[in-house]
Design a protein around this motif. Structure first.
Motif, PDB file in Angstrom:
ATOM      1  N   TYR A   1       0.819  -1.207   0.000  1.00  0.00           N
ATOM      2  CA  TYR A   1       0.000   0.000   0.000  1.00  0.00           C
ATOM      3  C   TYR A   1       0.862   1.270   0.000  1.00  0.00           C
ATOM      4  CZ  TYR A   1      -3.334   3.582   1.273  1.00  0.00           C
ATOM      5  OH  TYR A   1      -4.085   4.730   1.279  1.00  0.00           O
ATOM      6  N   ALA A   2       1.978   1.249   0.708  1.00  0.00           N
ATOM      7  CA  ALA A   2       2.844   2.429   0.765  1.00  0.00           C
ATOM      8  C   ALA A   2       3.437   2.785  -0.597  1.00  0.00           C
ATOM      9  CB  ALA A   2       3.955   2.210   1.791  1.00  0.00           C
ATOM     10  N   ASP A   3       3.499   1.806  -1.505  1.00  0.00           N
ATOM     11  CA  ASP A   3       4.071   2.043  -2.837  1.00  0.00           C
ATOM     12  C   ASP A   3       3.012   2.384  -3.880  1.00  0.00           C
ATOM     13  OD1 ASP A   3       6.534   1.348  -1.749  1.00  0.00           O
ATOM     14  OD2 ASP A   3       6.320  -0.764  -2.293  1.00  0.00           O
ATOM     15  N   LEU A   4       1.738   2.363  -3.480  1.00  0.00           N
ATOM     16  CA  LEU A   4       0.663   2.453  -4.463  1.00  0.00           C
ATOM     17  C   LEU A   4       0.616   3.812  -5.154  1.00  0.00           C
ATOM     18  CD1 LEU A   4      -1.713   1.125  -5.815  1.00  0.00           C
ATOM     19  CD2 LEU A   4      -3.143   1.780  -3.859  1.00  0.00           C
ATOM     20  N   GLU A   5       0.725   4.894  -4.418  1.00  0.00           N
ATOM     21  CA  GLU A   5       0.594   6.221  -5.030  1.00  0.00           C
ATOM     22  C   GLU A   5       1.646   6.450  -6.103  1.00  0.00           C
ATOM     23  OE1 GLU A   5       0.258  10.954  -3.762  1.00  0.00           O
ATOM     24  OE2 GLU A   5       0.285   9.373  -2.233  1.00  0.00           O
ATOM     25  N   ASN A   6       2.886   6.045  -5.822  1.00  0.00           N
ATOM     26  CA  ASN A   6       3.945   6.212  -6.822  1.00  0.00           C
ATOM     27  C   ASN A   6       3.684   5.356  -8.052  1.00  0.00           C
ATOM     28  OD1 ASN A   6       5.391   8.051  -5.293  1.00  0.00           O
ATOM     29  ND2 ASN A   6       6.660   6.475  -4.318  1.00  0.00           N
ATOM     30  N   ARG A   7       3.101   4.194  -7.856  1.00  0.00           N
ATOM     31  CA  ARG A   7       2.822   3.316  -9.000  1.00  0.00           C
ATOM     32  C   ARG A   7       1.706   3.878  -9.876  1.00  0.00           C
ATOM     33  NH1 ARG A   7       1.281  -3.161  -9.141  1.00  0.00           N
ATOM     34  NH2 ARG A   7       0.985  -3.210 -11.404  1.00  0.00           N
ATOM     35  N   LEU A   8       0.732   4.542  -9.261  1.00  0.00           N
ATOM     36  CA  LEU A   8      -0.382   5.081 -10.042  1.00  0.00           C
ATOM     37  C   LEU A   8       0.073   6.189 -10.981  1.00  0.00           C
ATOM     38  CD1 LEU A   8      -3.240   5.257  -7.384  1.00  0.00           C
ATOM     39  CD2 LEU A   8      -2.902   3.550  -9.168  1.00  0.00           C
ATOM     40  N   ASN A   9       0.969   7.056 -10.470  1.00  0.00           N
ATOM     41  CA  ASN A   9       1.499   8.129 -11.304  1.00  0.00           C
ATOM     42  C   ASN A   9       0.383   8.937 -11.970  1.00  0.00           C
ATOM     43  OD1 ASN A   9       3.596   9.653 -12.368  1.00  0.00           O
ATOM     44  ND2 ASN A   9       3.759   8.383 -14.228  1.00  0.00           N
ATOM     45  N   GLY A  10      -0.701   9.181 -11.218  1.00  0.00           N
ATOM     46  CA  GLY A  10      -1.795   9.995 -11.731  1.00  0.00           C
ATOM     47  C   GLY A  10      -2.794   9.258 -12.599  1.00  0.00           C
ATOM     48  N   GLU A  11      -2.622   7.951 -12.813  1.00  0.00           N
ATOM     49  CA  GLU A  11      -3.511   7.178 -13.670  1.00  0.00           C
ATOM     50  C   GLU A  11      -4.369   6.222 -12.836  1.00  0.00           C
ATOM     51  OE1 GLU A  11      -1.071   5.117 -16.413  1.00  0.00           O
ATOM     52  OE2 GLU A  11      -0.153   6.918 -17.265  1.00  0.00           O
ATOM     53  N   THR A  12      -5.452   5.721 -13.453  1.00  0.00           N
ATOM     54  CA  THR A  12      -6.245   4.653 -12.847  1.00  0.00           C
ATOM     55  C   THR A  12      -5.659   3.316 -13.292  1.00  0.00           C
ATOM     56  OG1 THR A  12      -8.265   5.984 -12.819  1.00  0.00           O
ATOM     57  CG2 THR A  12      -8.531   3.603 -12.680  1.00  0.00           C
ATOM     58  N   LYS A  13      -5.377   2.439 -12.328  1.00  0.00           N
ATOM     59  CA  LYS A  13      -4.738   1.171 -12.663  1.00  0.00           C
ATOM     60  C   LYS A  13      -5.381   0.031 -11.885  1.00  0.00           C
ATOM     61  CE  LYS A  13      -0.159   2.899 -13.967  1.00  0.00           C
ATOM     62  NZ  LYS A  13       1.296   2.803 -13.707  1.00  0.00           N
ATOM     63  N   ARG A  14      -5.342  -1.160 -12.475  1.00  0.00           N
ATOM     64  CA  ARG A  14      -5.745  -2.384 -11.788  1.00  0.00           C
ATOM     65  C   ARG A  14      -4.518  -2.956 -11.081  1.00  0.00           C
ATOM     66  NH1 ARG A  14      -9.751  -6.186 -12.940  1.00  0.00           N
ATOM     67  NH2 ARG A  14     -10.997  -4.328 -13.384  1.00  0.00           N
ATOM     68  N   VAL A  15      -4.614  -3.140  -9.781  1.00  0.00           N
ATOM     69  CA  VAL A  15      -3.487  -3.639  -8.992  1.00  0.00           C
ATOM     70  C   VAL A  15      -3.966  -4.747  -8.065  1.00  0.00           C
ATOM     71  CG1 VAL A  15      -2.263  -1.437  -9.041  1.00  0.00           C
ATOM     72  CG2 VAL A  15      -3.839  -1.928  -7.166  1.00  0.00           C
TER      73      VAL A  15
ATOM     74  N   PHE B   1     -23.651  -2.279  -0.265  1.00  0.00           N
ATOM     75  CA  PHE B   1     -22.231  -2.133  -0.559  1.00  0.00           C
ATOM     76  C   PHE B   1     -21.519  -2.004   0.785  1.00  0.00           C
ATOM     77  CE2 PHE B   1     -23.797   2.160  -0.232  1.00  0.00           C
ATOM     78  CZ  PHE B   1     -22.753   2.909   0.313  1.00  0.00           C
ATOM     79  N   ALA B   2     -20.187  -2.019   0.759  1.00  0.00           N
ATOM     80  CA  ALA B   2     -19.456  -2.009   2.035  1.00  0.00           C
ATOM     81  C   ALA B   2     -18.162  -1.227   1.917  1.00  0.00           C
ATOM     82  CB  ALA B   2     -19.153  -3.440   2.485  1.00  0.00           C
ATOM     83  N   PHE B   3     -17.776  -0.629   3.027  1.00  0.00           N
ATOM     84  CA  PHE B   3     -16.440  -0.067   3.197  1.00  0.00           C
ATOM     85  C   PHE B   3     -15.669  -1.038   4.087  1.00  0.00           C
ATOM     86  CE2 PHE B   3     -19.111   3.818   2.709  1.00  0.00           C
ATOM     87  CZ  PHE B   3     -18.588   4.240   1.499  1.00  0.00           C
ATOM     88  N   VAL B   4     -14.550  -1.530   3.567  1.00  0.00           N
ATOM     89  CA  VAL B   4     -13.768  -2.535   4.288  1.00  0.00           C
ATOM     90  C   VAL B   4     -12.412  -1.937   4.649  1.00  0.00           C
ATOM     91  CG1 VAL B   4     -12.784  -4.857   4.225  1.00  0.00           C
ATOM     92  CG2 VAL B   4     -14.932  -4.375   3.033  1.00  0.00           C
ATOM     93  N   GLN B   5     -12.086  -2.002   5.933  1.00  0.00           N
ATOM     94  CA  GLN B   5     -10.798  -1.507   6.399  1.00  0.00           C
ATOM     95  C   GLN B   5      -9.814  -2.666   6.495  1.00  0.00           C
ATOM     96  OE1 GLN B   5     -13.743  -0.785   8.470  1.00  0.00           O
ATOM     97  NE2 GLN B   5     -14.030   0.863   6.983  1.00  0.00           N
ATOM     98  N   LEU B   6      -8.631  -2.445   5.939  1.00  0.00           N
ATOM     99  CA  LEU B   6      -7.590  -3.468   5.931  1.00  0.00           C
ATOM    100  C   LEU B   6      -6.252  -2.847   6.290  1.00  0.00           C
ATOM    101  CD1 LEU B   6      -9.276  -3.869   2.849  1.00  0.00           C
ATOM    102  CD2 LEU B   6      -8.443  -6.140   3.400  1.00  0.00           C
ATOM    103  N   SER B   7      -5.272  -3.704   6.483  1.00  0.00           N
ATOM    104  CA  SER B   7      -3.902  -3.228   6.662  1.00  0.00           C
ATOM    105  C   SER B   7      -2.945  -4.243   6.074  1.00  0.00           C
ATOM    106  CB  SER B   7      -3.579  -3.010   8.146  1.00  0.00           C
ATOM    107  OG  SER B   7      -3.547  -4.233   8.851  1.00  0.00           O
ATOM    108  N   ASP B   8      -1.811  -3.729   5.579  1.00  0.00           N
ATOM    109  CA  ASP B   8      -0.684  -4.605   5.273  1.00  0.00           C
ATOM    110  C   ASP B   8       0.486  -4.148   6.135  1.00  0.00           C
ATOM    111  OD1 ASP B   8       0.417  -2.365   4.052  1.00  0.00           O
ATOM    112  OD2 ASP B   8       0.259  -3.144   2.005  1.00  0.00           O
ATOM    113  N   ALA B   9       1.657  -4.666   5.884  1.00  0.00           N
ATOM    114  CA  ALA B   9       2.790  -4.348   6.758  1.00  0.00           C
ATOM    115  C   ALA B   9       3.234  -2.901   6.633  1.00  0.00           C
ATOM    116  CB  ALA B   9       3.958  -5.283   6.441  1.00  0.00           C
ATOM    117  N   THR B  10       2.720  -2.170   5.617  1.00  0.00           N
ATOM    118  CA  THR B  10       3.161  -0.785   5.408  1.00  0.00           C
ATOM    119  C   THR B  10       2.123   0.245   5.817  1.00  0.00           C
ATOM    120  OG1 THR B  10       2.340  -0.596   3.112  1.00  0.00           O
ATOM    121  CG2 THR B  10       4.522  -1.586   3.430  1.00  0.00           C
TER     122      THR B  10
END
Length: 250
Positions: A74-88, A108-117
């Protein structure tokens, strides 16, 4: 905790009870002698007790598996998007799930999750929610196919697919090298324990046994037939087999 609290109250009040002058081991307070929990059980109990993980994160044990599954931290996601919509692909431990009803009457649902970042929230719409509601319970470890985009500086995550992480791991080709101690060659129970912990759950992971012979100079390598489902729980159990020196993912 109650015993300590009572002792503190007695000290503060300058009074003592019937056992006040007796050593702690004779005062009726006895701690049970129990086996230590495995790492995943420790994390489960931490989450049950305080609502978050304290000593580690459940996804820490999936290192190679997450790489093979193409998971983005998750911590790397914003840099990977680079302003675009992407499937990850994201992986996370579910911490909460709040269902809502839309103006059209669909859930519908809002689901809260966490990873190590870090912690994050995803939106799950009705079709996927109905199909995977049980996988979205707190404590579950899941793999998500996500449409991710930046919206006014905020990352919006819309779920397109859900899979239990252990099921996804079984379909990956993550395997295990098991390095046996030299004395294990004389102890057939070691192989029996390995067979028992690997279990009948089939997967695509290769398992190779490395056995150092008594002269400490020669090694026998044995690939076990078939494929195996390698999960952190299975690795944790194998790590406590007496004849195993170490484990390594492959």
């Amino acid at each position: 905790m109650r015993h300590a609290s009572l002792a503190a109250e007695e000290r503060d009040s300058n009074q003592s009870n019937l056992f006040g002058e007796m050593p702690a081991e004779e005062s009726g307070l006895q701690m049970p002698d129990v086996a230590a929990w495995r790492e995943m059980e420790v994390l489960h109990q931490e989450f049950e007790a305080i609502g978050f993980y304290l000593s580690a994160h459940p996804l820490d044990s999936y290192g190679v598996t997450l790489d093979r599954l193409g998971v983005t931290r998750y911590a790397d996601l914003e840099n990977r998007l680079n302003g675009e919509t992407k499937r990850v692909n994201l992986a996370g431990s579910v911490e909460g799930c709040q269902e809502r009803t839309s103006a059209r009457g669909k859930k519908f649902a809002f689901v809260q999750l966490s990873d190590a970042t870090g912690a994050f929230e995803v939106t799950v719409f009705s079709e996927i929610l109905d199909a995977h509601r049980e996988s979205l319970e707190p404590g579950q470890k899941i793999l998500l196919a996500i449409d991710a985009k930046l919206d006014e500086g905020q990352i919006r995550l819309t779920t397109q697919g859900v899979q239990l992480l252990d099921d996804a791991a079984a379909l990956s080709d993550v395997g295990l090298e098991i390095f046996l101690k030299a004395e294990a060659a004389k102890d057939p129970t070691v192989i029996d324990d390995i067979r028992r912990h690997l279990g009948a759950a089939k997967g695509r992971g290769r398992v190779c046994l490395h056995m150092l012979l008594e002269d400490q100079l020669r090694e026998v390598d044995v690939d076990l037939p078939g494929g195996f489902k390698i999960t952190p729980e299975i690795r944790a159990e194998l790590a406590h087999v007496a004849g195993i020196a170490r484990l390594q993912e492959i």
